[in-house]
Design a protein around this motif. Structure first.
Motif, mmCIF file in Angstrom:
data_model
loop_
_atom_site.group_PDB
_atom_site.id
_atom_site.type_symbol
_atom_site.label_atom_id
_atom_site.label_comp_id
_atom_site.label_asym_id
_atom_site.label_seq_id
_atom_site.Cartn_x
_atom_site.Cartn_y
_atom_site.Cartn_z
ATOM 1 N N GLY A 1 -32.026 70.709 82.914
ATOM 2 C CA GLY A 1 -30.880 71.492 82.489
ATOM 3 C C GLY A 1 -30.919 72.845 83.171
ATOM 4 O O GLY A 1 -30.898 72.946 84.394
ATOM 5 N N ALA A 2 -31.002 73.903 82.365
ATOM 6 C CA ALA A 2 -31.058 75.252 82.929
ATOM 7 C C ALA A 2 -32.484 75.739 83.113
ATOM 8 O O ALA A 2 -32.698 76.868 83.562
ATOM 9 C CB ALA A 2 -30.303 76.223 82.025
ATOM 10 N N LEU A 3 -33.470 74.908 82.774
ATOM 11 C CA LEU A 3 -34.861 75.350 82.801
ATOM 12 C C LEU A 3 -35.570 74.873 84.055
ATOM 13 O O LEU A 3 -35.576 73.682 84.373
ATOM 14 C CB LEU A 3 -35.606 74.817 81.571
ATOM 15 N N PRO A 4 -36.203 75.792 84.795
ATOM 16 C CA PRO A 4 -37.028 75.378 85.937
ATOM 17 C C PRO A 4 -38.283 74.653 85.437
ATOM 18 O O PRO A 4 -38.975 75.131 84.538
ATOM 19 C CB PRO A 4 -37.383 76.699 86.616
ATOM 20 N N VAL A 5 -38.560 73.511 86.013
ATOM 21 C CA VAL A 5 -39.705 72.691 85.622
ATOM 22 C C VAL A 5 -40.508 72.372 86.877
ATOM 23 O O VAL A 5 -39.936 72.110 87.939
ATOM 24 C CB VAL A 5 -39.258 71.387 84.932
ATOM 25 N N TRP A 6 -41.818 72.408 86.753
ATOM 26 C CA TRP A 6 -42.682 72.096 87.899
ATOM 27 C C TRP A 6 -43.790 71.170 87.447
ATOM 28 O O TRP A 6 -44.413 71.374 86.405
ATOM 29 C CB TRP A 6 -43.273 73.382 88.468
ATOM 30 N N HIS A 7 -44.033 70.115 88.223
ATOM 31 C CA HIS A 7 -45.113 69.172 87.958
ATOM 32 C C HIS A 7 -46.173 69.358 89.031
ATOM 33 O O HIS A 7 -45.886 69.228 90.227
ATOM 34 C CB HIS A 7 -44.614 67.732 87.975
ATOM 35 N N GLY A 8 -47.363 69.667 88.630
ATOM 36 C CA GLY A 8 -48.433 69.846 89.598
ATOM 37 C C GLY A 8 -49.717 70.207 88.899
ATOM 38 O O GLY A 8 -49.720 70.644 87.740
ATOM 39 N N LYS B 1 -33.235 80.061 75.895
ATOM 40 C CA LYS B 1 -33.840 79.082 76.796
ATOM 41 C C LYS B 1 -35.105 78.484 76.204
ATOM 42 O O LYS B 1 -35.426 77.323 76.454
ATOM 43 C CB LYS B 1 -34.127 79.724 78.147
ATOM 44 N N LEU B 2 -35.806 79.265 75.383
ATOM 45 C CA LEU B 2 -36.993 78.710 74.748
ATOM 46 C C LEU B 2 -36.608 77.613 73.767
ATOM 47 O O LEU B 2 -37.306 76.600 73.634
ATOM 48 C CB LEU B 2 -37.768 79.819 74.041
ATOM 49 N N LEU B 3 -35.464 77.779 73.088
ATOM 50 C CA LEU B 3 -35.001 76.723 72.187
ATOM 51 C C LEU B 3 -34.635 75.458 72.964
ATOM 52 O O LEU B 3 -34.745 74.342 72.441
ATOM 53 C CB LEU B 3 -33.807 77.226 71.379
ATOM 54 N N GLN B 4 -34.189 75.610 74.207
ATOM 55 C CA GLN B 4 -33.870 74.447 75.035
ATOM 56 C C GLN B 4 -35.117 73.674 75.437
ATOM 57 O O GLN B 4 -35.025 72.533 75.889
ATOM 58 C CB GLN B 4 -33.115 74.886 76.288
ATOM 59 N N ALA B 5 -36.274 74.310 75.306
ATOM 60 C CA ALA B 5 -37.529 73.642 75.665
ATOM 61 C C ALA B 5 -38.142 72.913 74.488
ATOM 62 O O ALA B 5 -39.337 72.621 74.484
ATOM 63 C CB ALA B 5 -38.518 74.671 76.202
ATOM 64 N N SER B 6 -37.340 72.602 73.488
ATOM 65 C CA SER B 6 -37.864 71.964 72.275
ATOM 66 C C SER B 6 -38.347 70.541 72.507
ATOM 67 O O SER B 6 -39.014 69.964 71.650
ATOM 68 C CB SER B 6 -36.778 71.961 71.189
ATOM 69 N N ASN B 7 -38.009 69.937 73.666
ATOM 70 C CA ASN B 7 -38.457 68.574 73.946
ATOM 71 C C ASN B 7 -39.782 68.537 74.692
ATOM 72 O O ASN B 7 -40.169 67.497 75.226
ATOM 73 C CB ASN B 7 -37.405 67.828 74.773
ATOM 74 N N CYS B 8 -40.487 69.670 74.742
ATOM 75 C CA CYS B 8 -41.759 69.676 75.462
ATOM 76 C C CYS B 8 -42.779 68.818 74.695
ATOM 77 O O CYS B 8 -42.688 68.641 73.479
ATOM 78 C CB CYS B 8 -42.277 71.091 75.646
ATOM 79 N N LYS B 9 -43.761 68.313 75.435
ATOM 80 C CA LYS B 9 -44.704 67.350 74.864
ATOM 81 C C LYS B 9 -46.121 67.895 74.906
ATOM 82 O O LYS B 9 -46.376 68.980 75.429
ATOM 83 C CB LYS B 9 -44.621 66.037 75.650
ATOM 84 N N GLU B 10 -47.027 67.127 74.357
ATOM 85 C CA GLU B 10 -48.442 67.497 74.362
ATOM 86 C C GLU B 10 -48.923 67.721 75.794
ATOM 87 O O GLU B 10 -48.713 66.888 76.672
ATOM 88 C CB GLU B 10 -49.276 66.377 73.706
ATOM 89 N N GLY B 11 -49.551 68.874 76.015
ATOM 90 C CA GLY B 11 -50.059 69.182 77.348
ATOM 91 C C GLY B 11 -49.111 69.986 78.199
ATOM 92 O O GLY B 11 -49.502 70.465 79.260
ATOM 93 N N ASP B 12 -47.853 70.138 77.774
ATOM 94 C CA ASP B 12 -46.912 70.968 78.524
ATOM 95 C C ASP B 12 -47.232 72.453 78.316
ATOM 96 O O ASP B 12 -47.705 72.862 77.252
ATOM 97 C CB ASP B 12 -45.474 70.710 78.081
ATOM 98 N N ILE B 13 -46.938 73.229 79.344
ATOM 99 C CA ILE B 13 -47.101 74.683 79.266
ATOM 100 C C ILE B 13 -45.734 75.315 79.443
ATOM 101 O O ILE B 13 -45.067 75.100 80.457
ATOM 102 C CB ILE B 13 -48.071 75.212 80.339
#
Length: 690
Positions: A587-594, A607-619
């Protein structure tokens, strides 16, 4: 015994050339103090002082190997000296974000890197802040205000203040340390008018004189040429715009703007020559009086006046010390320009301000001076001809520019991440004009000032400065005028400096061995690897390394931090260009996998509320604190204040600014909480699984 005799013979061959090592070993101790990760206790200082004294006594008694005892003795003295200085300048530092009334006395006016006028205030008063916790000095940037109060004026305004911030990235420039030695305990800005609370007093007469002269020059000489004149004579850069500064840097002419060794040398040299010629025009005086020494005294007085008028900053003070040492040698009938004179000047500067060892100005000025003295001494002792008389000044100028440029280039590239390619051409076109036109015209204008005829000198001065600025703009506009350089590892500059110092000071063929560590340092630098991930200490920016360069999570905001990251990468891209490199967005959130983790940037509450779908281990990195799923690790400003800026190394391990700088007098880190320990475990597990 044979080894001891061999070392004694080796040192005996250096007899008469050992004094230049004194500031080297003193600086080694100073550098050791600043490299420590924790503040030494008083027992450590006492032990070092006792050990240094014992080594000094041994050095006096065992003369053949005295050098081997003096070296650690001076190193121990350097560490104790730096520690004493750090405690001596200790002053309160803000512990929180402050917004409210600010009162104080203006002690200086300058410009920020963003071209905003800034006031430095002392005698500070803050609302509801006890005097014991009020900073000795604060610096405030002015927004949309042209009327600047004069130095010495008591002023009041409403301002936002923050404590000095730590490095923009782990291992980077530590502004907290810089501010500590300037006793700056708060920095910020104001959008409110700055009101006069009292007329200028008599407590800062030199600052008022500098400001008055700068304003007079800017009124008499229009445009940025007047700003250049004010910077050259009074050390006031507030009239020089950012575009002009950039042109001067990219053409390697920025040293003409800073009152340093070149200006001090040109001024005192001109006064010395002029006074000597005037005395020689009167034969009775020339035959009876020591004309050379009188000229040296006049030049010394001119240099001291220039030091006061320029504001007495560290660079000008260092230049005056070097000139004073050389003129003192003239008064004592000694050779003025020698490595011993350079070493004595460095020793005086380090004894007075040990922290200057870390400054680019100290490193570059003494590197250039030592290299010039060594090269011209080698040419003189080797009997190398410089051609006919009319050609010698030209060859001397070419050699001086080339040697000084080569000596300072590694330090300039390490500190500023740029390497001008046409600096030699620009200096050959500009420096002679500075020495033959601008400086003499400035002295003439000063002499004619009481009679109101200074316009004659100022006109000639303006012609020369217009030429220099024209050269800077033309050369900086050449294609490929500047290349950008990756920031080196922390060991590169000390290793390079150690090798070159040995090559310059040591006598005999063995000096060539100093080129080996210098070459090794450049080789290590060529393989420097930048961290794949950097997180700003505010939580407002993330930078990740992609194939085309650093990708930034935002196109606007945190511009200063973004600029530093890109400069250290050796990347010429702007922040919007770097933000366009970011590949993945949720969506509007920059995400990086690495590095085995999922990193999400969610600045602001929405924007922090938009990150409510984050999972275990996400930063998740955010500028605010809010409720998120329990499995996520949210790095908020409160957490980042415990760590400072964060970098993830190529092996996936965590490096924080706190770990890089350590717990020092100026660091002000808060105790680490469980979230930081969880972050270490998370990244450590991810790195181990890769």
């Amino acid at each position: 015994m044979r080894l001891s005799a061999a070392i004694a013979d080796l040192l005996q061959a250096q007899r008469g050339h050992l004094f230049p090592w004194t500031p080297v070993f003193l600086g080694t101790g100073i550098g050791a103090y600043f490299s420590l990760k924790s503040e030494p206790g008083w027992a450590v200082y006492a032990g070092l002082a006792a050990a240094g004294l014992l080594l000094a006594l041994l050095a006096v008694q065992r003369r053949p190997l005295a050098f081997l005892c003096w070296a650690p003795a001076f190193a121990a003295a350097g560490l104790c000296l730096a520690g004493a200085r750090a405690h001596w300048v200790a002053a309160p530092v803000l512990e929180f974000r402050y917004y409210g009334p600010v009162e104080g006395r203006v002690v200086s006016v300058d410009r920020s890197p963003t071209d905003a006028l800034r006031l430095t205030l002392d005698q500070v008063r803050l609302d509801r802040v006890p005097a014991a916790k009020t900073p000795a000095r604060v610096r405030i940037s002015l927004t949309g205000q042209d009327a600047v109060p004069p130095p010495g004026a008591l002023v009041m305004t409403t301002a936002h203040l923050l404590p000095p911030q730590g490095p923009a990235e782990p291992g980077g420039f530590d502004f907290r340390r810089h501010a500590w030695f300037k006793q700056l305990g708060g920095l910020g800005y104001t959008r409110a008018p700055v009101l006069l609370a009292g007329a200028p007093g008599d407590s800062v007469p030199v600052e008022r004189l500098r400001r008055a002269m700068a304003q007079h020059l800017q009124q008499r000489i229009p445009g940025e040429t007047g700003g250049f004149a004010a910077a050259l004579t009074a050390g006031d850069r507030s009239g020089v715009g950012e575009q002009t500064l950039t042109a001067l840097r990219q053409s390697n002419l920025a040293h003409l703007l800073a009152i340093s060794g070149l200006h001090m040398g040109l001024l005192t040299g001109f006064v010395f020559a002029a006074v000597r010629v005037l005395f020689c025009l009167v034969p009775p005086l020339a035959l009876r009086w020591p004309v050379r020494k009188l000229a040296a005294l006049a030049a010394l007085a001119a240099g001291a006046g220039y030091l006061l008028l320029s504001g007495g900053n560290v660079a000008t003070e260092r230049a005056f010390v070097m000139v004073a040492v050389m003129l003192g040698a003239v008064l004592l009938n000694r050779r003025a320009i020698t490595l011993r004179a350079v070493a004595l000047a460095a020793l005086i500067v380090l004894l007075r301000r040990p922290e200057s060892l870390l400054s680019p100005g100290f490193q570059m000025s003494f590197a250039a001076t030592a290299a010039l003295v060594a090269v011209f001494a080698a040419l003189r002792d080797g009997g190398v001809p410089l051609g006919p008389g009319w050609l010698r000044p030209v060859l001397a100028l070419v050699i001086s520019s080339a040697v000084a440029g080569a000596a300072t280039a590694p330090f300039a590239a390490a500190h500023f991440n740029t390497l001008p390619h046409y600096g030699l051409i620009a200096n050959l076109l500009a420096v002679p004009v500075m020495g033959t036109l601008v400086i003499p015209a400035a002295v003439l204008a000063l002499c004619l000032l009481p009679a109101g005829l200074e316009g004659i000198g100022l006109t000639v001065m303006r012609w020369g400065m217009d030429w220099i600025l024209g050269v800077a703009r033309t050369v900086s506009g050449f294609e490929g005028a500047v290349s950008h350089v990756t920031a080196p590892d922390s060991a590169v500059l000390p290793l390079f400096a150690a090798g070159m110092v040995f090559a310059v000071i040591w006598q005999g063929r063995l000096r060539l061995a100093g080129l080996l560590p210098a070459a090794a340092a450049l080789w290590i630098w060529s393989g420097a690897v930048r961290p794949p991930v950097i997180i700003a200490s505010s939580g407002g920016l993330i930078g990740v390394m992609e194939a085309e360069g650093r990708a930034l999570s935002r196109a606007k905001g945190q511009g200063f931090t973004a600029e530093i990251w890109l400069e250290n990468d050796g990347d010429a891209a702007s922040q919007p260009e770097a933000a366009a490199r970011w590949k993945v967005r949720d969506g509007a959130l920059p995400v990086w996998h690495g590095t085995g983790v999922r990193l999400v940037h969610a600045p602001g509450k929405r924007k922090l509320l938009q990150a409510s779908n984050c999972k275990e281990g996400d930063i998740v990195v955010s500028t605010v604190a809010a409720a998120v799923p329990a499995g996520c690790l949210v790095l908020t400003p409160d957490i980042l204040r415990q760590t400072g800026s964060i970098a993830v190394r190529p092996d996936g391990r965590l490096l924080t600014a706190r770990a890089a700088t350590g717990m020092r007098l100026w660091s002000g880190w808060q105790p680490e909480g469980p979230e930081v320990r969880r972050l270490r475990r998370l990244l450590g597990a991810a790195a181990a699984s890769q």
